[in-house]
Scaffold this motif. Sequence first.
Motif, mmCIF file in Angstrom:
data_model
loop_
_atom_site.group_PDB
_atom_site.id
_atom_site.type_symbol
_atom_site.label_atom_id
_atom_site.label_comp_id
_atom_site.label_asym_id
_atom_site.label_seq_id
_atom_site.Cartn_x
_atom_site.Cartn_y
_atom_site.Cartn_z
ATOM 1 N N THR A 163 0.646 -1.175 0.046
ATOM 2 C CA THR A 163 0.045 -0.025 0.091
ATOM 3 C C THR A 163 0.751 1.040 -0.139
ATOM 4 O OG1 THR A 163 -0.195 0.135 2.198
ATOM 5 C CG2 THR A 163 -1.560 -1.031 1.227
ATOM 6 N N ASP B 63 1.203 5.594 0.773
ATOM 7 C CA ASP B 63 0.729 6.401 1.838
ATOM 8 C C ASP B 63 -0.513 7.674 1.316
ATOM 9 O OD1 ASP B 63 2.162 8.562 0.295
ATOM 10 O OD2 ASP B 63 3.855 8.583 1.399
ATOM 11 N N GLY C 112 -1.986 2.542 5.342
ATOM 12 C CA GLY C 112 -1.498 2.919 4.372
ATOM 13 C C GLY C 112 0.089 3.065 4.675
#
Length: 229
Positions: free
Chosen positions: A164, A166, A180
């Motif tokens: 993932t 940010d 995130g």
Amino acid sequence: LLAGCSGGGDERDGGGPTDASSAPVRGSSDEGSVPAGGQDLATGLEAPWSVAFLGDTALVSTRDAGEVRELLGDGSTRVVGTVEGVDAAGEGGLLGIVVDDQRRLFAYSTSAEGNRIERYELSGEPGSLALGEPEVVLEGIPAGGIHNGGRLALGPDGMLYATTGDGGESSVAQDPRSLGGKILRMTPDGRVPDDNPTPGSLVWSMGHRNVQGIGWAEDGTMYASEFGQ
């Protein structure tokens, strides 16, 4: 080929596949050519992002259209299915896909509510494959106009890994409560494995900007690649 981006600005044009199994990409040093030893397997694809295999059959995700396409033997492609609700703004869209040995396709995509992972049964045979109904594996992954991560991989331990980004908010990468800026590790059903670093947490690794590549050496060591400057 590896896709990269120039310093600063929108990374959208460089948001394509980043692993060695990715769809053919034209050589950047000589437009219209492929590297020595390379071969065009398919052309005319718009924003192909990831490749997964069902046996010897290649399946390609197209980021903006939200389609999973099957590569046919003559170099053409056909739509296996469309991931509904994909929001392809910025670097978001239909990103990583992976297929397990039970003929289930996992797809990481951006929706209006954030990034998510869904699972689909694959029916039919090569040349007539189709996607079943979606099952949500994980949702609530932060999304943004940039830095959505999106790589999926099945590890040598049988677990599902997801990278993932940010979402353009660097602080979430160091927040263990956020999904995130992480590498996540889960069972194929989305549960937290008992041997994850933090009990009850999907987080396997944190502090990432925009992970878009992941793989393992023969000794089991994981490697991940960050996308961007």
